[in-house]
Write an enzyme that holds these catalytic residues in place. Structure first.
Site, PDB file in Angstrom:
ATOM      1  N   GLU A 136      60.967 -49.268 -46.731  1.00 37.48           N
ATOM      2  CA  GLU A 136      61.925 -50.208 -46.666  1.00 37.48           C
ATOM      3  C   GLU A 136      63.757 -49.737 -46.851  1.00 37.48           C
ATOM      4  O   GLU A 136      63.414 -48.386 -47.452  1.00 37.48           O
ATOM      5  CB  GLU A 136      61.575 -51.638 -47.464  1.00 37.48           C
ATOM      6  CG  GLU A 136      61.277 -51.173 -48.806  1.00 37.48           C
ATOM      7  CD  GLU A 136      61.264 -52.326 -49.561  1.00 37.48           C
ATOM      8  OE1 GLU A 136      61.794 -53.724 -49.159  1.00 37.48           O
ATOM      9  OE2 GLU A 136      60.795 -52.430 -51.013  1.00 37.48           O
ATOM     10  N   ASN A 138      66.463 -49.915 -49.526  1.00 35.48           N
ATOM     11  CA  ASN A 138      67.357 -50.439 -50.270  1.00 35.48           C
ATOM     12  C   ASN A 138      68.746 -50.263 -50.524  1.00 35.48           C
ATOM     13  O   ASN A 138      69.302 -49.678 -50.857  1.00 35.48           O
ATOM     14  CB  ASN A 138      66.227 -50.621 -51.967  1.00 35.48           C
ATOM     15  CG  ASN A 138      65.266 -50.806 -51.942  1.00 35.48           C
ATOM     16  OD1 ASN A 138      64.812 -52.092 -52.370  1.00 35.48           O
ATOM     17  ND2 ASN A 138      64.242 -50.110 -51.484  1.00 35.48           N
ATOM     18  N   SER A 143      66.859 -49.555 -58.189  1.00 33.73           N
ATOM     19  CA  SER A 143      66.817 -49.250 -60.145  1.00 33.73           C
ATOM     20  C   SER A 143      65.921 -47.916 -60.450  1.00 33.73           C
ATOM     21  O   SER A 143      65.303 -47.505 -59.341  1.00 33.73           O
ATOM     22  CB  SER A 143      66.283 -50.329 -60.395  1.00 33.73           C
ATOM     23  OG  SER A 143      65.314 -51.077 -59.811  1.00 33.73           O
ATOM     24  N   LYS A 298      65.152 -56.886 -43.928  1.00 34.83           N
ATOM     25  CA  LYS A 298      64.219 -56.660 -42.851  1.00 34.83           C
ATOM     26  C   LYS A 298      64.722 -56.603 -42.001  1.00 34.83           C
ATOM     27  O   LYS A 298      63.872 -55.619 -40.375  1.00 34.83           O
ATOM     28  CB  LYS A 298      62.721 -57.094 -43.823  1.00 34.83           C
ATOM     29  CG  LYS A 298      62.793 -56.796 -45.082  1.00 34.83           C
ATOM     30  CD  LYS A 298      62.159 -55.528 -45.636  1.00 34.83           C
ATOM     31  CE  LYS A 298      61.633 -55.758 -46.944  1.00 34.83           C
ATOM     32  NZ  LYS A 298      62.950 -55.888 -47.631  1.00 34.83           N
ATOM     33  N   LYS A 351      56.493 -59.374 -43.707  1.00 32.10           N
ATOM     34  CA  LYS A 351      57.708 -59.346 -44.441  1.00 32.10           C
ATOM     35  C   LYS A 351      58.535 -60.455 -44.601  1.00 32.10           C
ATOM     36  O   LYS A 351      59.217 -60.503 -43.194  1.00 32.10           O
ATOM     37  CB  LYS A 351      58.172 -57.773 -44.274  1.00 32.10           C
ATOM     38  CG  LYS A 351      57.071 -57.449 -44.603  1.00 32.10           C
ATOM     39  CD  LYS A 351      58.170 -55.291 -44.785  1.00 32.10           C
ATOM     40  CE  LYS A 351      57.691 -54.686 -45.563  1.00 32.10           C
ATOM     41  NZ  LYS A 351      58.197 -53.675 -45.678  1.00 32.10           N
ATOM     42  N   ARG A 442      56.392 -43.384 -56.855  1.00 31.72           N
ATOM     43  CA  ARG A 442      55.592 -44.635 -57.727  1.00 31.72           C
ATOM     44  C   ARG A 442      54.498 -44.748 -57.174  1.00 31.72           C
ATOM     45  O   ARG A 442      53.513 -44.599 -56.187  1.00 31.72           O
ATOM     46  CB  ARG A 442      56.180 -45.718 -57.192  1.00 31.72           C
ATOM     47  CG  ARG A 442      57.482 -46.095 -58.089  1.00 31.72           C
ATOM     48  CD  ARG A 442      57.845 -47.461 -56.970  1.00 31.72           C
ATOM     49  NE  ARG A 442      59.078 -47.423 -56.077  1.00 31.72           N
ATOM     50  CZ  ARG A 442      59.020 -47.877 -55.106  1.00 31.72           C
ATOM     51  NH1 ARG A 442      59.193 -49.475 -55.329  1.00 31.72           N
ATOM     52  NH2 ARG A 442      59.072 -47.747 -53.780  1.00 31.72           N
TER      53      ARG A 442
END
Length: 466
Positions: A136, A138, A143, A298, A351, A442
């Site tokens: 995706e 952002n 953040s 999206k 989504k 992540r």
């Protein structure tokens, strides 16, 4: 090793605040995550391309000619996106005295539009094919850049002690984001940066790292919720200054930096929506403005994905290979797309037009949703090919304890910071350090589908180049 690692995390402020007076080590992996050097270099190469693409489609001509037509049907099906589109249309009409519909006139603003700060984060996963695919985009409230910078430093320090051959990719996210904020305030004529935050924010450490870094450069950053801002800025007309009260003194706002405003629950009252409109009208720079915000939807990602679309819009080549399979819904003839997902529920994800973790629908939930929605409701969703990344071993830590020791996957988000003035020129081009690596990594336990850290799904990590 764990005790020393946790001590390093605490001393590096790798913390979250579950309550205003409680501090905990942020969810983090004990080791960096392996990532192919060639794939990493490719992502860094395309960072600037996506800055240019997003600026292109959120410019006046880009909004009227591409972005608005791409998202208008999704906005009809999704009230939140629809409200943002209404604000965008209102601001456009006021600023250019022309509606954002074809045929496209030459747009001459009634007042010079303020600079737009983009803090983009493009999230990717490695596919089993060995190529990276975009998860995706952002464009608002990107953040964890600051905490990620610290996690990288801790992993680098630990690697030097345990295995000097481990190469951890450097991370300049804190430097780049803070440089962008300070530059935006200066470019819009000075003043303070108002960081728009959620009430009860649990990620205040990441935000306060920016406040400290900007203060070193002489820029004041204050954190305020939407309702507090609304009670102070008054009725701002197009091109007028917005002011807020700080310690009993009124100060001009040079930048509204949104770390909130990306989800419906951030707008609790009609007054909050009016506050967003007033901020958009003001002479302050925005990060992002409403046009840039909508560029991260999206639906826009899906419309950009087919081969040749990006090149046709702004001449960029080689970007198409980063898109996974993306499919629109709600159009006549979408039955084949729906059937494809129903027949292969493990290969797709549904989504909505939302940011933040926990909104996507997988497997049985996806199947049930597809079966119950009307065609009009489906316009608010896209279908995406499920990316199936390679696996590796790691240990994941939450609340100071190892909660997972075993197979993991990873997702990386590449930061790109730009500052476009009224002439469409990027003022960050050539600024020292802006072209270097800046990212969030992540790690997730095997089988975890969502990628949000704040939402409790993922763990901060860093990239080990292999």
């Amino acid at each position: 090793m764990l005790d020393n690692f946790l001590s390093l995390c605490a001393s590096s402020s790798i913390l979250v605040t579950p309550t205003p007076t409680t501090f905990q080590i942020a969810p983090v992996s004990l080791h960096p995550c392996p990532f192919p050097s060639s794939a990493w270099s490719n992502l860094m190469t395309h960072k600037k391309s996506f800055n240019l693409l997003t600026q292109s489609i959120s410019s006046p001509v880009g909004y009227a000619g591409f972005l608005r037509p791409a998202i208008v049907e999704a906005a009809q099906a999704d009230p939140f996106t629809g409200r943002l589109l209404r604000i965008a249309d209102d601001v456009f009409q006021e600023r250019y005295s022309a509606p954002p519909y074809p045929p496209l006139p030459t747009y001459t603003p009634t007042t010079p539009p303020p600079p737009v700060l983009g803090i983009l984060r493009h999230d990717y996963m490695l596919h089993t094919s060995g190529t990276c695919k975009q998860v995706e985009v952002n464009t608002i409230a990107s953040s964890f850049g600051c905490l990620s910078t610290s996690v990288t430093a801790v992993h680098h320090s630990e690697s030097l002690l345990s295995d000097p051959k481990v190469k951890v990719a450097p991370n300049k996210a804190l430097h780049q984001v803070s440089t962008g904020i300070c530059s935006a305030v200066a470019s819009s004529g000075g003043g303070v940066c108002v960081m728009v935050v959620q009430e009860g924010e649990k990620n205040s450490i990441d935000q306060n790292m920016l406040i400290v870094e900007c203060a070193k450069r002489g820029v004041k950053v204050v954190r305020m919720s939407m309702d507090v801002i609304g009670s102070q800025i008054g009725d701002v007309k197009m091109g007028e200054d917005a002011q807020v009260e700080i310690e009993g003194k009124k100060e001009r706002v040079g930048l509204f930096y949104f770390r909130a405003g990306y989800q419906p629950q951030d707008y609790k009252t009609e007054g909050d929506w009016n506050t967003r409109l007033l901020m958009e009208r003001s002479s302050a720079s925005k990060c992002p403005d409403v046009f840039y915000h909508l560029a991260g939807a999206k639906k826009v990602q899906q419309v950009l994905a087919p081969n040749g679309v990006v090149e046709g819009l702004c001449g960029l080549k080689g970007v198409d290979e980063l898109f996974a399979g993306l499919y629109g819904l709600g159009h006549e003839g979408d039955a084949d797309v729906i059937q494809m997902a129903l027949d292969n529920p493990l290969d797709y994800v549904l989504k909505p037009q939302r940011e933040g973790g926990g909104n996507n629908l997988y497997k049985d939930r996806m199947v049930a949703k597809l079966k119950e929605m009307t065609r009009e409701e489906r316009k608010g969703y896209i279908l995406m090919e499920l990316i199936k990344p390679p696996q590796f071993q790691n240990q994941l830590i939450r609340n100071g304890e190892i909660v997972h020791d075993g197979t993991c996957t990873l997702e990386v988000g590449v930061f790109g910071v730009s500052l476009y003035n009224a002439d469409g020129v990027d003022e960050m081009e050539g600024v020292e350090g802006m072209g270097e690596d800046a990212y969030i990594c992540r790690a997730k336990a095997e089988g975890v589908e969502e990628g949000g850290v704040a939402a409790g799904f993922a763990f901060l990590s860093s990239v080990q180049l292999v």
